[in-house]
Design a protein around this motif. Structure first.
Motif, PDB file in Angstrom:
ATOM      1  N   VAL A  37      -2.824  -4.289   2.143  1.00 53.55           N
ATOM      2  CA  VAL A  37      -3.158  -5.073   1.132  1.00 53.55           C
ATOM      3  C   VAL A  37      -4.001  -5.364   0.481  1.00 53.55           C
ATOM      4  O   VAL A  37      -5.536  -5.010   0.515  1.00 53.55           O
ATOM      5  CB  VAL A  37      -2.990  -6.053   2.148  1.00 53.55           C
ATOM      6  CG1 VAL A  37      -3.439  -8.049   1.025  1.00 53.55           C
ATOM      7  CG2 VAL A  37      -2.363  -6.809   2.970  1.00 53.55           C
ATOM      8  N   ALA A  48       0.755  -5.538  -2.209  1.00 51.44           N
ATOM      9  CA  ALA A  48       1.150  -4.933  -1.108  1.00 51.44           C
ATOM     10  C   ALA A  48       1.516  -3.941  -1.231  1.00 51.44           C
ATOM     11  O   ALA A  48       2.388  -3.300  -2.012  1.00 51.44           O
ATOM     12  CB  ALA A  48       1.940  -5.965  -0.241  1.00 51.44           C
ATOM     13  N   SER A  56       1.422  -9.603   4.116  1.00 47.69           N
ATOM     14  CA  SER A  56       0.250  -9.621   3.031  1.00 47.69           C
ATOM     15  C   SER A  56      -1.039 -10.615   3.053  1.00 47.69           C
ATOM     16  O   SER A  56      -1.852 -10.443   2.580  1.00 47.69           O
ATOM     17  CB  SER A  56       1.195  -9.104   2.187  1.00 47.69           C
ATOM     18  OG  SER A  56       1.608  -9.622   1.295  1.00 47.69           O
TER      19      SER A  56
END
Length: 144
Positions: A37, A48, A56
């Motif tokens: 992320v 992400a 994420s």
């Protein structure tokens, strides 16, 4: 699942595509890659890689806390800039790297990854993104 944020403007989509491409080019080299992320330092996910949106978002919020804690500790001991944090878990490795002004990269792998490879590739990825991906730090709003 691989995700990139949706955006109404084509320039942002193009920028997200470029960011995703850099993430894919660098992080796909790491054995056991589970996901990554790219987040603003206040915990908002920007992009992400191999993670769904909910995961994420949770990971970005937690990673911003880890990064802030390490910066505070570094200031306390006059340690200078924090380059990366590596966390070893029973089944995973986690690497948190500063990425440009106001951004952080979080990378998660299985235990198949070699720590040197994970740390090095995460830093190279952050460097590749950091020069043109500055997220300005938030400042407090003036009080009336």
């Amino acid at each position: 699942m691989t995700t990139t944020p949706n955006s109404p403007t084509s320039s942002t989509v193009t920028s997200n595509d470029a960011i995703f491409s850099v993430l894919d080019n660098h992080l796909s080299r790491i054995a056991g890659i589970q996901g990554a992320v790219l987040l603003s330092n206040d915990g908002i996910p920007l992009t992400a890689y191999l993670l769904d949106r909910d995961q994420s978002e949770r990971m970005a919020a937690a990673a911003s806390g880890i990064a802030a804690t390490m910066k505070a500790i570094s200031r306390e001991v006059d340690g200078g800039r924090v380059i990366r944090q590596l966390v070893e878990m029973d089944d995973r490795y986690l690497c948190v790297v500063g990425c440009g002004e106001g951004s952080t990269l979080l990378v998660v792998t299985s235990r198949k990854a070699r720590l040197g490879e994970l740390g090095g590739e995460a830093v190279r990825t952050a460097q590749a993104l950091g020069e043109w991906l500055g997220t300005p730090e938030r400042t407090q709003a003036p009080t009336p």
